[in-house]
Design a protein around this motif. Sequence first.
Motif, PDB file in Angstrom:
ATOM      1  N   VAL A 286     -48.350  37.784  -1.658  1.00 43.99           N
ATOM      2  CA  VAL A 286     -48.485  37.184  -2.987  1.00 43.99           C
ATOM      3  C   VAL A 286     -49.504  36.049  -2.919  1.00 43.99           C
ATOM      4  O   VAL A 286     -49.411  35.165  -2.049  1.00 43.99           O
ATOM      5  N   ALA A 287     -50.456  36.071  -3.816  1.00 46.48           N
ATOM      6  CA  ALA A 287     -51.521  35.066  -3.804  1.00 46.48           C
ATOM      7  C   ALA A 287     -50.946  33.664  -3.960  1.00 46.48           C
ATOM      8  O   ALA A 287     -50.171  33.397  -4.883  1.00 46.48           O
ATOM      9  N   GLY A 288     -51.315  32.770  -3.046  1.00 46.66           N
ATOM     10  CA  GLY A 288     -50.887  31.378  -3.115  1.00 46.66           C
ATOM     11  C   GLY A 288     -49.519  31.106  -2.538  1.00 46.66           C
ATOM     12  O   GLY A 288     -49.061  29.958  -2.561  1.00 46.66           O
ATOM     13  N   ALA A 289     -48.842  32.131  -2.021  1.00 53.26           N
ATOM     14  CA  ALA A 289     -47.488  31.941  -1.494  1.00 53.26           C
ATOM     15  C   ALA A 289     -47.527  31.268  -0.131  1.00 53.26           C
ATOM     16  O   ALA A 289     -48.416  31.514   0.687  1.00 53.26           O
ATOM     17  N   ARG A 290     -46.539  30.411   0.104  1.00 56.02           N
ATOM     18  CA  ARG A 290     -46.360  29.750   1.386  1.00 56.02           C
ATOM     19  C   ARG A 290     -44.972  30.097   1.923  1.00 56.02           C
ATOM     20  O   ARG A 290     -44.099  30.506   1.161  1.00 56.02           O
ATOM     21  N   PRO A 291     -44.767  29.938   3.222  1.00 56.38           N
ATOM     22  CA  PRO A 291     -43.448  30.261   3.789  1.00 56.38           C
ATOM     23  C   PRO A 291     -42.328  29.521   3.065  1.00 56.38           C
ATOM     24  O   PRO A 291     -42.409  28.315   2.828  1.00 56.38           O
ATOM     25  N   GLY A 292     -41.287  30.263   2.690  1.00 59.45           N
ATOM     26  CA  GLY A 292     -40.140  29.680   2.005  1.00 59.45           C
ATOM     27  C   GLY A 292     -40.234  29.702   0.498  1.00 59.45           C
ATOM     28  O   GLY A 292     -39.260  29.362  -0.187  1.00 59.45           O
ATOM     29  N   ASP A 293     -41.391  30.085  -0.060  1.00 56.11           N
ATOM     30  CA  ASP A 293     -41.534  30.123  -1.513  1.00 56.11           C
ATOM     31  C   ASP A 293     -40.671  31.225  -2.120  1.00 56.11           C
ATOM     32  O   ASP A 293     -40.299  32.196  -1.452  1.00 56.11           O
ATOM     33  N   LEU A 294     -40.392  31.070  -3.420  1.00 55.16           N
ATOM     34  CA  LEU A 294     -39.535  32.002  -4.150  1.00 55.16           C
ATOM     35  C   LEU A 294     -40.279  32.578  -5.345  1.00 55.16           C
ATOM     36  O   LEU A 294     -41.160  31.922  -5.918  1.00 55.16           O
ATOM     37  N   VAL A 295     -39.904  33.801  -5.718  1.00 51.38           N
ATOM     38  CA  VAL A 295     -40.461  34.451  -6.904  1.00 51.38           C
ATOM     39  C   VAL A 295     -39.319  34.707  -7.881  1.00 51.38           C
ATOM     40  O   VAL A 295     -38.336  35.374  -7.534  1.00 51.38           O
ATOM     41  N   PHE A 296     -39.448  34.175  -9.101  1.00 48.41           N
ATOM     42  CA  PHE A 296     -38.455  34.371 -10.158  1.00 48.41           C
ATOM     43  C   PHE A 296     -39.064  35.266 -11.231  1.00 48.41           C
ATOM     44  O   PHE A 296     -40.172  35.000 -11.711  1.00 48.41           O
ATOM     45  N   SER A 297     -38.321  36.305 -11.633  1.00 46.07           N
ATOM     46  CA  SER A 297     -38.814  37.253 -12.635  1.00 46.07           C
ATOM     47  C   SER A 297     -37.745  37.444 -13.704  1.00 46.07           C
ATOM     48  O   SER A 297     -36.715  38.082 -13.446  1.00 46.07           O
ATOM     49  N   PRO A 298     -37.946  36.888 -14.911  1.00 44.46           N
ATOM     50  CA  PRO A 298     -36.955  37.078 -15.982  1.00 44.46           C
ATOM     51  C   PRO A 298     -36.750  38.554 -16.299  1.00 44.46           C
ATOM     52  O   PRO A 298     -37.685  39.354 -16.238  1.00 44.46           O
ATOM     53  N   SER A 299     -35.520  38.912 -16.644  1.00 46.08           N
ATOM     54  CA  SER A 299     -35.209  40.299 -16.965  1.00 46.08           C
ATOM     55  C   SER A 299     -35.742  40.647 -18.348  1.00 46.08           C
ATOM     56  O   SER A 299     -36.156  39.776 -19.123  1.00 46.08           O
ATOM     57  N   ARG A 300     -35.732  41.930 -18.658  1.00 50.42           N
ATOM     58  CA  ARG A 300     -36.272  42.401 -19.932  1.00 50.42           C
ATOM     59  C   ARG A 300     -35.567  41.735 -21.110  1.00 50.42           C
ATOM     60  O   ARG A 300     -34.345  41.636 -21.149  1.00 50.42           O
ATOM     61  N   GLY A 301     -36.373  41.309 -22.058  1.00 47.83           N
ATOM     62  CA  GLY A 301     -35.826  40.690 -23.252  1.00 47.83           C
ATOM     63  C   GLY A 301     -35.446  39.236 -23.080  1.00 47.83           C
ATOM     64  O   GLY A 301     -34.969  38.608 -24.031  1.00 47.83           O
ATOM     65  N   ARG A 302     -35.640  38.674 -21.890  1.00 57.16           N
ATOM     66  CA  ARG A 302     -35.290  37.275 -21.636  1.00 57.16           C
ATOM     67  C   ARG A 302     -36.547  36.503 -21.253  1.00 57.16           C
ATOM     68  O   ARG A 302     -37.571  37.083 -20.881  1.00 57.16           O
ATOM     69  N   SER A 303     -36.466  35.209 -21.320  1.00 57.59           N
ATOM     70  CA  SER A 303     -37.587  34.363 -20.912  1.00 57.59           C
ATOM     71  C   SER A 303     -37.042  33.136 -20.205  1.00 57.59           C
ATOM     72  O   SER A 303     -35.904  32.715 -20.429  1.00 57.59           O
ATOM     73  N   ALA A 304     -37.869  32.577 -19.334  1.00 57.38           N
ATOM     74  CA  ALA A 304     -37.499  31.369 -18.596  1.00 57.38           C
ATOM     75  C   ALA A 304     -38.073  30.153 -19.307  1.00 57.38           C
ATOM     76  O   ALA A 304     -39.248  30.141 -19.694  1.00 57.38           O
ATOM     77  N   GLY A 305     -37.239  29.137 -19.485  1.00 59.64           N
ATOM     78  CA  GLY A 305     -37.699  27.919 -20.141  1.00 59.64           C
ATOM     79  C   GLY A 305     -38.464  27.018 -19.184  1.00 59.64           C
ATOM     80  O   GLY A 305     -38.194  26.992 -17.978  1.00 59.64           O
ATOM     81  N   ARG A 306     -39.433  26.298 -19.728  1.00 65.97           N
ATOM     82  CA  ARG A 306     -40.235  25.378 -18.907  1.00 65.97           C
ATOM     83  C   ARG A 306     -40.429  24.091 -19.691  1.00 65.97           C
ATOM     84  O   ARG A 306     -40.945  24.110 -20.819  1.00 65.97           O
ATOM     85  N   ASN A 307     -40.021  22.956 -19.092  1.00 64.29           N
ATOM     86  CA  ASN A 307     -40.071  21.695 -19.831  1.00 64.29           C
ATOM     87  C   ASN A 307     -41.430  21.014 -19.770  1.00 64.29           C
ATOM     88  O   ASN A 307     -41.625  19.968 -20.390  1.00 64.29           O
ATOM     89  N   ASP A 308     -42.374  21.589 -19.012  1.00 61.75           N
ATOM     90  CA  ASP A 308     -43.715  20.997 -18.962  1.00 61.75           C
ATOM     91  C   ASP A 308     -44.784  22.006 -19.372  1.00 61.75           C
ATOM     92  O   ASP A 308     -45.956  21.864 -19.014  1.00 61.75           O
ATOM     93  N   GLY A 309     -44.374  23.043 -20.106  1.00 62.38           N
ATOM     94  CA  GLY A 309     -45.344  24.044 -20.533  1.00 62.38           C
ATOM     95  C   GLY A 309     -44.668  25.149 -21.321  1.00 62.38           C
ATOM     96  O   GLY A 309     -43.519  25.014 -21.777  1.00 62.38           O
ATOM     97  N   ASP A 310     -45.388  26.252 -21.495  1.00 63.50           N
ATOM     98  CA  ASP A 310     -44.867  27.376 -22.270  1.00 63.50           C
ATOM     99  C   ASP A 310     -43.802  28.133 -21.489  1.00 63.50           C
ATOM    100  O   ASP A 310     -43.821  28.176 -20.248  1.00 63.50           O
ATOM    101  N   ASP A 311     -42.870  28.741 -22.250  1.00 65.73           N
ATOM    102  CA  ASP A 311     -41.861  29.584 -21.622  1.00 65.73           C
ATOM    103  C   ASP A 311     -42.525  30.780 -20.945  1.00 65.73           C
ATOM    104  O   ASP A 311     -43.617  31.214 -21.330  1.00 65.73           O
ATOM    105  N   VAL A 312     -41.826  31.326 -19.938  1.00 63.82           N
ATOM    106  CA  VAL A 312     -42.338  32.489 -19.200  1.00 63.82           C
ATOM    107  C   VAL A 312     -41.538  33.709 -19.637  1.00 63.82           C
ATOM    108  O   VAL A 312     -40.334  33.789 -19.385  1.00 63.82           O
ATOM    109  N   PRO A 313     -42.184  34.680 -20.313  1.00 69.52           N
ATOM    110  CA  PRO A 313     -41.443  35.845 -20.819  1.00 69.52           C
ATOM    111  C   PRO A 313     -41.214  36.878 -19.722  1.00 69.52           C
ATOM    112  O   PRO A 313     -41.746  36.781 -18.608  1.00 69.52           O
TER     113      PRO A 313
END
Length: 347
Positions: A286-313
């Motif tokens: 994964v581009a830019g990944a470092r050891p120990g990093d995590l990947v979060f992927s919201p499920s269909r129809g859901r989005s992740a909230g972000r308090n310093d930017g736009d939500d991630v669908p």
Amino acid sequence: MIPVALPGGNFYPMLAVSLVCLATLLTWIAVLCTNRLARTRLRARPRSNAAAMLALAVIGGIYPARLALRWVDSRQAAADQAAHTVVLDGPRTLTGIDMPAGTRLMVRLPGRPDTFEAARFPHPVPVGGIPVASLERYLAQSGLREFRATGASATLPEDETAEGWRCTRGHKVEFKADGDGALRFSSCHLAAGNKMNGQLLPAGTWVALRHGPRPATDFQHVDGWLLRTDGSEPSMVAGMPLLKADLRLDRGRKLVWFEGSLGTEYTLGPMTYPAGTRVATASATVAGARPGDLVFSPSRGRSAGRNDGDDVPSGQSVLQAPDGAVRGVMSNRAAGVLDVASIGTTP
């Protein structure tokens, strides 16, 4: 699952009709033997009465014929089972397993105890260092009348320890055969009380030993342990409540990779993820990944909230450091994530 051949829809009605005809014929014969008037009537119309009796005899004979066939089949099955059953009259070592007297074997070839497919022991016997109450081997033919075990499954008399894991007696323990035919522990379901990094693992977690090289870019194929959690209650993995998690541990039982679905809402840094979000250890590809990093992927129809930017669908993934720093937002394809429906629960 064992396939079972069920009789046709007209089988039991046919037997019922046959039984009625047989009872009618026997009653008719009994009446003829005891009643002179009935015999006189029979002689008055001999052909029609004889035809009726013959029809009743043919149809009524189906029921006793079926009983006779079942009896013959059961006798044959009992004879076959007896021919393939061996009870040891003294201690004996077979395929590297020390078996006590009284062990009951089901053998592939009559008279060949070394071809046993199943064994039931009078008391627990160690197999691969684990005491077992019974054993079932998976045989493959290696010659004209030669067989070799490719693996085996066993029942435990009680919860037992295998390779440091406490296995439950409620599920079978699996073994794999080495090149010399010796059985080695392969997998089991865990009993209560097992821990990983100080965190209790839920009872029923499946654990399996995996062999193979450890590619630098693919921790999913690390040489070590594979664990799969199950159940409706989330398990804590790396501080996150995960459902149906797959975990990869090295030989020292250090967590090197995991994947699962968030069982509850989870906040990390500026991101808040809903239940059902897929989370996994980031691959080195994964581009830019470092050891120990995590990947979060919201499920269909859901989005992740972000308090310093736009939500991630859904359809997008977030690459985050363990301390919460967001390294980037990318498509699921770029993150190596398949677009699948959520397997988690919804709030």
